[in-house]
Design an enzyme around this catalytic site. Sequence first.
Site, short mmCIF file in Angstrom:
data_model
loop_
_atom_site.label_atom_id
_atom_site.label_comp_id
_atom_site.label_asym_id
_atom_site.label_seq_id
_atom_site.Cartn_x
_atom_site.Cartn_y
_atom_site.Cartn_z
N GLY A 1 48.31 -5.08 35.22
CA GLY A 1 49.72 -4.69 35.22
C GLY A 1 50.05 -4.30 33.88
O GLY A 1 51.45 -3.84 33.77
N TYR B 1 44.36 5.40 39.21
CA TYR B 1 45.15 5.76 40.35
C TYR B 1 45.33 7.38 40.69
O TYR B 1 46.51 7.82 41.19
CB TYR B 1 46.40 5.18 40.59
CG TYR B 1 46.40 3.54 40.26
CD1 TYR B 1 45.92 2.53 41.37
CD2 TYR B 1 46.73 3.06 38.95
CE1 TYR B 1 45.66 1.40 41.11
CE2 TYR B 1 46.55 1.73 38.84
CZ TYR B 1 46.02 0.93 39.76
OH TYR B 1 45.62 -0.41 39.52
N CYS C 1 51.94 21.91 51.76
CA CYS C 1 52.94 22.45 52.44
C CYS C 1 53.95 21.15 52.57
O CYS C 1 54.25 20.82 53.73
CB CYS C 1 52.68 23.10 53.90
SG CYS C 1 51.42 24.09 53.81
N GLU C 2 54.17 20.57 51.46
CA GLU C 2 55.22 19.53 51.18
C GLU C 2 56.03 19.95 50.09
O GLU C 2 55.50 20.15 48.98
CB GLU C 2 54.64 18.26 51.11
CG GLU C 2 53.64 17.94 52.16
CD GLU C 2 54.13 17.25 53.52
OE1 GLU C 2 55.49 17.08 53.46
OE2 GLU C 2 53.63 16.94 54.41
#
Length: 420
Positions: A246, A378, A349-350
């Site tokens: 983390g 990530y 397409c977003e």
Amino acid sequence: MLSSPAVAGFFRDDAGNLTCDGVPLASIAEGAGTPVYVYSRALVEENYLRFDRALSAVPHLVCYATKANSNLAVLRALAALGAGADVVSGGELRAAVESGIPPGRIVFSGVGKTDEEIRFGVGLGLLAFNAESRREIEKIDEAAAALGKTARVALRVNPDIDPRSHPYISTGLKHNKFGIDIHEALDSYEGARRLSHVRMTGIQAHIGSQIGDPAPLAETARELALLASQLLERGFALETLDVGGGIGIGESGSAALSPEEYARAVLAPLHGLPLTILVEPGRAIVGAAGALVTRVLYRKANGGKEFVIVDAGMNDLLRPPLYGAIHPIESVAPPTGRPLVADVVGPICETSDFFARDRALPEIQEGDLLAILDSGAYGFAMSSNYNFRNRAAEVLVQSNGFEIVRRRETFEDLVRLERE
Ligand SMILES: Cc1ncc(COP(=O)(O)O)c(C=O)c1O
């Protein structure tokens, strides 16, 4: 980034061209195409070794969280340095072992381990299963009994500590799905005494990601130390105490926590415990060691807004829409011309297909290359084939050159399983 050339990673050469460890990103884009993930082996190694050195005052093992970047070349580089691994699936476990990380250095986390994954881990003889429920401990016991083995288990406890980062990446609050409430931990350990094929050898917690403030991590270590002392008093033969990962790298405007500051914060409360300390950093090892290099396809203006449309999409790097992550974006060529303020967006397409919004950028033309920095963690690991797009190639820079360590997917790769 863009620090002195003596430091590994991404910086500009004397002519102003962006390089990775001295290799021009433009030549990598030419050789491997775009979009392409570029990783600095030297920076991955340096980051790992900084953790290893920072913890050197105590018996310890750095278990790299492979979920951040499970490219085999990255895993092999870390294996060669003696790293351990934190894995969360049978696939990650297999990748870690095949890359040369010994099972005795691997911890297996995750709330939803399948019976098959448990059997696989038991058979290998892992350093520990980080068990997240009482039922999981029973399942590990059953699998170990069937295989005639004894499995080492650490309990993942949930200390109800706020990591003070993004809510989607907080994992140690009591309403999260992770771990066992720390107040129920003693009972869970006592309950495990009746199981004859598990040995409760450790305790673990992981409270979230991108943590810039050492205080919640130190508080977690304090809670774990208290529990460890109670367990040792009750006669449990504990061997490891795992403070999770983390550690933030200073992205998205949050503070960076250096391995040295981190080690100071977590080691102080653990002083004097006769245990091996495990840490599970992912992002802090690979995040800054990777960039996504992409080519500008179009410039356009809509409704008074400027858009820079690139050939990478949210399928390649999901973090900006998913977590509101802010990645630095640099031009690969020397920055020149009049600066502009624009959204950097992909072809998907977003409306959420963006890498930056209202970002101040250098002058950018069609065909230019951009580097989206701090993308080594990530990034590819969360990529998908959405819009039926081929996933990007991955490149490792090492020994003054670069190697394609995962080729770009092709249409055939996308449809292979449907044609079987
Ligand atoms: C159990 C566990 N350990 C370690 C990590 C690594 O976190 P980070 O990459 O933020 O260091 C994660 C991330 O989700 C995790 O769930």
